[in-house]
Design an enzyme around this catalytic site. Structure first.
Site, PDB file in Angstrom:
ATOM      1  N   TYR A 141       0.829  -1.210   0.000  1.00 15.53           N
ATOM      2  CA  TYR A 141       0.000   0.000   0.000  1.00 15.53           C
ATOM      3  C   TYR A 141       0.864   1.262   0.000  1.00 15.53           C
ATOM      4  CZ  TYR A 141      -4.005   2.965   0.835  1.00 15.53           C
ATOM      5  OH  TYR A 141      -4.984   3.922   0.701  1.00 15.53           O
ATOM      6  N   GLU A 143       4.155   1.883  -0.370  1.00 20.93           N
ATOM      7  CA  GLU A 143       5.135   2.095  -1.452  1.00 20.93           C
ATOM      8  C   GLU A 143       4.445   2.318  -2.794  1.00 20.93           C
ATOM      9  OE1 GLU A 143       7.944   3.096  -1.204  1.00 20.93           O
ATOM     10  OE2 GLU A 143       9.225   1.988   0.150  1.00 20.93           O
ATOM     11  N   LYS A 145       1.551   3.780  -3.179  1.00 18.83           N
ATOM     12  CA  LYS A 145       1.060   5.165  -3.120  1.00 18.83           C
ATOM     13  C   LYS A 145       2.221   6.131  -3.401  1.00 18.83           C
ATOM     14  CE  LYS A 145      -3.389   5.113  -1.945  1.00 18.83           C
ATOM     15  NZ  LYS A 145      -4.423   5.687  -2.826  1.00 18.83           N
ATOM     16  N   SER A 187     -15.470   2.849  12.399  1.00 22.35           N
ATOM     17  CA  SER A 187     -16.708   2.125  12.106  1.00 22.35           C
ATOM     18  C   SER A 187     -16.750   0.807  12.869  1.00 22.35           C
ATOM     19  CB  SER A 187     -16.843   1.893  10.604  1.00 22.35           C
ATOM     20  OG  SER A 187     -15.657   1.365  10.074  1.00 22.35           O
ATOM     21  N   GLN A 207      -1.195   3.982  20.494  1.00 20.58           N
ATOM     22  CA  GLN A 207      -0.946   4.534  19.153  1.00 20.58           C
ATOM     23  C   GLN A 207      -2.008   5.603  18.865  1.00 20.58           C
ATOM     24  OE1 GLN A 207      -2.258   1.529  19.817  1.00 20.58           O
ATOM     25  NE2 GLN A 207      -3.230   0.560  18.054  1.00 20.58           N
ATOM     26  N   ARG A 275       0.097   9.363  14.266  1.00 22.38           N
ATOM     27  CA  ARG A 275      -0.222  10.003  12.983  1.00 22.38           C
ATOM     28  C   ARG A 275      -1.141  11.189  13.198  1.00 22.38           C
ATOM     29  NH1 ARG A 275      -3.124   6.270   8.998  1.00 22.38           N
ATOM     30  NH2 ARG A 275      -1.075   5.344   8.650  1.00 22.38           N
TER      31      ARG A 275
HETATM   32  N1  UDP Z   1      -7.263  -0.500  15.475  1.00 23.51           N
HETATM   33  C1  UDP Z   1      -7.614  -1.152  16.658  1.00 23.51           C
HETATM   34  N2  UDP Z   1      -8.636  -2.051  16.618  1.00 23.51           N
HETATM   35  C2  UDP Z   1      -9.327  -2.354  15.487  1.00 23.51           C
HETATM   36  C3  UDP Z   1      -8.969  -1.697  14.290  1.00 23.51           C
HETATM   37  C4  UDP Z   1      -7.920  -0.781  14.321  1.00 23.51           C
HETATM   38  O1  UDP Z   1      -7.023  -0.912  17.707  1.00 23.51           O
HETATM   39  O2  UDP Z   1     -10.243  -3.203  15.548  1.00 23.51           O
HETATM   40  C5  UDP Z   1      -6.168   0.481  15.490  1.00 23.51           C
HETATM   41  C6  UDP Z   1      -5.016   0.128  14.570  1.00 23.51           C
HETATM   42  O3  UDP Z   1      -4.061  -0.672  15.239  1.00 23.51           O
HETATM   43  C7  UDP Z   1      -4.462   1.482  14.186  1.00 23.51           C
HETATM   44  C8  UDP Z   1      -5.681   2.418  14.254  1.00 23.51           C
HETATM   45  O4  UDP Z   1      -6.661   1.724  15.011  1.00 23.51           O
HETATM   46  O5  UDP Z   1      -3.504   1.919  15.103  1.00 23.51           O
HETATM   47  C9  UDP Z   1      -6.251   2.794  12.892  1.00 23.51           C
HETATM   48  O6  UDP Z   1      -6.505   1.620  12.171  1.00 23.51           O
HETATM   49  P1  UDP Z   1      -7.276   1.607  10.797  1.00 23.51           P
HETATM   50  O7  UDP Z   1      -7.477   0.186  10.388  1.00 23.51           O
HETATM   51  O8  UDP Z   1      -8.491   2.434  10.880  1.00 23.51           O
HETATM   52  O9  UDP Z   1      -6.306   2.294   9.715  1.00 23.51           O
HETATM   53  P2  UDP Z   1      -4.809   2.867   9.648  1.00 23.51           P
HETATM   54  O10 UDP Z   1      -4.849   4.215  10.241  1.00 23.51           O
HETATM   55  O11 UDP Z   1      -3.890   1.938  10.407  1.00 23.51           O
HETATM   56  O12 UDP Z   1      -4.497   2.859   8.209  1.00 23.51           O
END
Ligand code: UDP
Length: 310
Positions: A141, A143, A145, A187, A207, A275
């Site tokens: 994804y 790289e 992008k 979601s 995070q 982020r």
């Molecule tokens: N995350 C989580 N539980 C979930 C789904 C995601 O803790 O069921 C965390 C994931 O580890 C990341 C953040 O939420 O740190 C955002 O994840 P997402 O899949 O929305 O997208 P990303 O920002 O990583 O592309």
């Protein structure tokens, strides 16, 4: 002014909302989408719909604007489909660029905050070059992008194509899939909370992400499409309000009035630890900034999910 606009990935979460906004402006829309990840999509009579993978799409038709949105942005999903993911973000970009070049169209690309990888500067400005593992599990994804951005800039420099790149940061809202490997964090947590299931936090939940409500993303994209003088530019389209994932989980549990509990699961490999977007440039050059607070946006999204899950 009526414009002919081609949108790859127009059936997806971002694409559906953008299509609505462009139809309201009276534009003529063609969508190319293979429906591989679209869930909440209704084919409409006032849109030309072509069911095809973007990397296999060719046309002699001319457009005023070409928007390349097609992608598989959910980490768990793209890790399961790395080849399709890498191709729609590389060959797909090439195909769409060629259509734009032959049409002399304005080209809009939805890149990603993923190009920054595990960034050391937070909030991250566009000038940060990224810290990315080229052979890592997320490289299909991030790289690809990055390659797309390089190819787009090559078209801009060599063919003087009017290109505009945006890097969205964690956009959420009504219509964002919650199921299976497609579910993004907002979601998925809302679904779990409304169903009374455990809310699954990966790792320790420290995070961070900064979330952008869909209508703010649409507003920014509309500006990118219509504003003159943005050739060859790149913009972060996101929020600078960083929040820990554990805080997000607790906020969603509170807003839904849920009895769900937090369940800690192993961390995701290569999950960027922090982020957030530095949006100084978008504020200055686009005159754009996010208007919907996280609490407001979550309430709107929760209400929409309540309707869908009835
Ligand atoms: N995350 C989580 N539980 C979930 C789904 C995601 O803790 O069921 C965390 C994931 O580890 C990341 C953040 O939420 O740190 C955002 O994840 P997402 O899949 O929305 O997208 P990303 O920002 O990583 O592309």
């Amino acid at each position: 002014m009526l414009m002919k606009i081609l949108i790859s990935g127009g059936a997806g979460f971002l694409g559906s909302h953008l299509t609505e906004a462009l139809l309201e402006k009276g534009e003529e829309i063609t969508i190319v989408d293979d429906l591989s990840t679209a869930k909440y999509f209704n084919i409409r009579k006032d849109v030309e719909f072509i069911k095809k993978k973007v990397e296999e799409f060719e046309t002699e038709k001319k457009y005023d604007v070409v928007i390349h949105l097609a992608a598989r942005p959910s980490p768990e999903d793209y890790i399961e489909h790395p080849v399709d993911t890498a191709l729609s973000n590389s060959l797909g970009t090439y195909k769409m660029l060629e259509i734009a070049r032959k049409s002399n169209a304005r080209f809009i690309y939805t890149s990603s905050s993923e190009v920054y990888g595990s960034a050391s500067i937070i909030p991250t400005p566009e000038t940060y070059w990224g810290y990315v593992n080229p052979i890592g599990i997320r490289s299909c994804y991030d790289e690809s992008k990055r390659f797309s951005e390089a190819l787009i800039m090559a078209y801009h420099r060599q063919y003087k194509l009017d290109t505009r790149i945006q890097r969205p940061f964690n956009v959420y809202g009504p219509g964002l899939r919650e199921d299976g490997t497609y579910g993004r964090v907002v979601s998925r947590f809302i679904y779990q909370a409304l169903k009374g299931e455990d809310v699954t936090v990966f790792g320790d939940g420290n995070q961070t992400r900064a979330f952008l409500y869909i209508s703010d993303w649409v507003d920014a994209t509309i500006k990118l499409i219509y504003k003159d003088g943005l050739e060859g530019e790149v913009f972060n389209i996101g929020s600078d309000k960083e929040i820990k994932i554990i805080e997000l989980a607790n906020m969603i549990i509170k807003l839904t009035g849920s009895k769900s509990r937090i369940k800690y699961l192993p961390p995701r490999p290569d999950d960027p630890p922090r982020r957030a977007a530095d949006i100084t440039k978008a504020k200055e050059k686009l005159g754009w900034y996010p208007k919907i607070s996280l609490e407001e946006g979550l309430k709107l999204t929760i209400n929409w999910f309540k309707g869908v899950l009835k």
